[in-house]
Motif scaffolding. Structure first.
Motif, PDB file in Angstrom:
ATOM      1  N   ASP A   1       0.509   9.965  -5.187  1.00 53.39           N
ATOM      2  CA  ASP A   1       1.192  11.238  -4.975  1.00 53.39           C
ATOM      3  C   ASP A   1       1.845  11.689  -6.277  1.00 53.39           C
ATOM      4  O   ASP A   1       1.827  12.877  -6.617  1.00 53.39           O
TER       5      ASP A   1
ATOM      6  N   GLY B   1       1.379   3.945   4.050  1.00 56.07           N
ATOM      7  CA  GLY B   1       0.331   4.128   3.044  1.00 56.07           C
ATOM      8  C   GLY B   1      -0.724   5.111   3.517  1.00 56.07           C
ATOM      9  O   GLY B   1      -1.153   5.999   2.770  1.00 56.07           O
ATOM     10  N   THR B   2      -1.140   4.972   4.783  1.00 57.70           N
ATOM     11  CA  THR B   2      -2.141   5.877   5.355  1.00 57.70           C
ATOM     12  C   THR B   2      -1.641   7.310   5.374  1.00 57.70           C
ATOM     13  O   THR B   2      -2.368   8.245   5.010  1.00 57.70           O
TER      14      THR B   2
ATOM     15  N   ALA C   1       0.113   4.163  -2.595  1.00 58.67           N
ATOM     16  CA  ALA C   1      -0.133   5.523  -2.120  1.00 58.67           C
ATOM     17  C   ALA C   1       0.853   6.504  -2.767  1.00 58.67           C
ATOM     18  O   ALA C   1       0.470   7.598  -3.185  1.00 58.67           O
ATOM     19  N   ASP C   2       2.125   6.106  -2.850  1.00 53.15           N
ATOM     20  CA  ASP C   2       3.126   6.985  -3.450  1.00 53.15           C
ATOM     21  C   ASP C   2       2.833   7.200  -4.929  1.00 53.15           C
ATOM     22  O   ASP C   2       3.089   8.270  -5.479  1.00 53.15           O
TER      23      ASP C   2
ATOM     24  N   VAL D   1       0.610   8.738   3.474  1.00 55.72           N
ATOM     25  CA  VAL D   1       0.687   9.286   2.114  1.00 55.72           C
ATOM     26  C   VAL D   1      -0.709   9.586   1.568  1.00 55.72           C
ATOM     27  O   VAL D   1      -0.915  10.606   0.898  1.00 55.72           O
ATOM     28  N   PHE D   2      -1.689   8.731   1.858  1.00 56.98           N
ATOM     29  CA  PHE D   2      -3.059   8.993   1.413  1.00 56.98           C
ATOM     30  C   PHE D   2      -3.572  10.307   2.002  1.00 56.98           C
ATOM     31  O   PHE D   2      -4.283  11.062   1.335  1.00 56.98           O
TER      32      PHE D   2
ATOM     33  N   MET E   1       0.828  -1.198   0.000  1.00 56.55           N
ATOM     34  CA  MET E   1       0.000   0.000   0.000  1.00 56.55           C
ATOM     35  C   MET E   1       0.867   1.253   0.000  1.00 56.55           C
ATOM     36  O   MET E   1       0.427   2.316  -0.445  1.00 56.55           O
TER      37      MET E   1
ATOM     38  N   VAL F   1      -2.048  13.036   0.032  1.00 58.09           N
ATOM     39  CA  VAL F   1      -2.685  13.105  -1.287  1.00 58.09           C
ATOM     40  C   VAL F   1      -4.008  13.864  -1.207  1.00 58.09           C
ATOM     41  O   VAL F   1      -4.313  14.705  -2.067  1.00 58.09           O
TER      42      VAL F   1
ATOM     43  N   GLY G   1      -8.133   3.907  -1.492  1.00 55.76           N
ATOM     44  CA  GLY G   1      -6.907   3.449  -0.837  1.00 55.76           C
ATOM     45  C   GLY G   1      -7.092   3.260   0.656  1.00 55.76           C
ATOM     46  O   GLY G   1      -6.635   2.266   1.228  1.00 55.76           O
TER      47      GLY G   1
ATOM     48  N   ALA H   1      -7.917   8.271  -3.318  1.00 59.83           N
ATOM     49  CA  ALA H   1      -7.371   8.198  -1.962  1.00 59.83           C
ATOM     50  C   ALA H   1      -8.350   7.490  -1.019  1.00 59.83           C
ATOM     51  O   ALA H   1      -7.928   6.703  -0.162  1.00 59.83           O
TER      52      ALA H   1
END
Length: 264
Positions: free
Chosen positions: A119, A245-246, A115-116, A248-249, A111, A252, A159, A156
């Motif tokens: 971005d 992941g969280t 997520a990246d 980065v989301f 994830m 985003v 995600g 997002a």
């Protein structure tokens, strides 16, 4: 002619520069914008009062603050002839890594990489809006910005739902080696993008490129995914990947709201 200097504390990379350019587009009193990303400064050459300019900058929530304003005799400004070419280059790099990270993220069940990739897609949206709306009306730019912002938020949210599912259900560990290798290449790609966009700046700023790269949010995210990959292997747990992941989301979605502000 007035010369007003603003400090933009959250202007970490050229993506924020493009957001500011789009936000200030249409203010007829502005004659030229000069960005100093390493020192997080924006110099606006304009006629008349600064109230509308200052209000627009504050609405972006990038930590904008007026530092000084003074009269200037500077009236000639050189346009960047290859600006569109530079924007196409960084758009291509960002979109390519969106595809690479999304694909490898799904295959490796990471994830953090997914997520990246979003971005990277967010930055592609910003550069794309700048390119496809060149010469178009302000209404056209705002319409494109609104579509891009909502699309980014939708991705997002999907995600986040996937992160929650993986947190409560037993999933096999993500491939930590893929996470690390792909993130290293993404780190290099972000550095190349920053270098390309700064080629048009004065040579005196060349020695500051390294510090720019390491203060960029994009680079910090890449390093976060690399660290998460190491922790996944060390702890034999997918939790570090879900945590990064969280984070980065969230970033985003924050970026999506900044884009949506341009549509107002």
């Amino acid at each position: 002619m007035e010369k007003t200097i603003f400090e933009i504390t959250k202007m970490d990379c050229p993506s924020e520069e493009n957001l500011i350019r789009m936000k200030l587009d249409g203010i007829s009193s502005i004659k030229n914008l000069d960005f100093d990303i390493p020192n997080r400064k924006l110099i606006v050459f304009h006629s008349g009062e600064t109230d509308q300019i200052e209000k627009s900058i504050l609405e972006l929530n990038l930590g904008g603050m007026k530092i000084s304003s003074e009269q200037t005799d500077h009236t000639e400004f050189k346009e960047i002839a290859n600006q569109k070419k530079l924007l196409w280059s960084v758009l291509a790099i960002n979109f390519a890594f969106f595809v690479i990270e999304m694909t490898t993220g799904i295959i490796s069940k990471s994830m953090g990489l997914v997520a990246d990739s979003l971005d990277m897609l967010a930055d592609s949206f910003v550069y794309g809006i700048s390119l496809f709306a060149v010469g178009g009306t302000l209404i056209k730019k705002k319409r494109i910005a609104k579509l891009a912002g909502y699309f980014q938020i939708a991705l997002a949210i999907i995600g986040f739902v996937e992160v929650l599912r993986r947190f409560f259900e037993s999933e096999r560990l993500p491939d930590f080696s893929t996470m690390i290798i792909v993130s290293i290449f993404a780190l290099i790609a972000n550095g190349v993008c920053l270098y390309i966009l700064q080629k048009s700046k004065s040579k005196e700023e060349a020695h500051m490129k390294a510090s720019m790269i390491f203060t960029s949010n994009d680079v910090i995210i890449n390093l976060g995914v690399i660290i998460a990959g190491v922790l996944v292997n060390w702890l034999s747990s997918n939790k570090p990947d879900l945590i990064i992941g969280t984070i980065v989301f969230v970033l985003v979605i924050q970026g999506a709201f900044r884009i949506l502000k341009l549509s107002k």
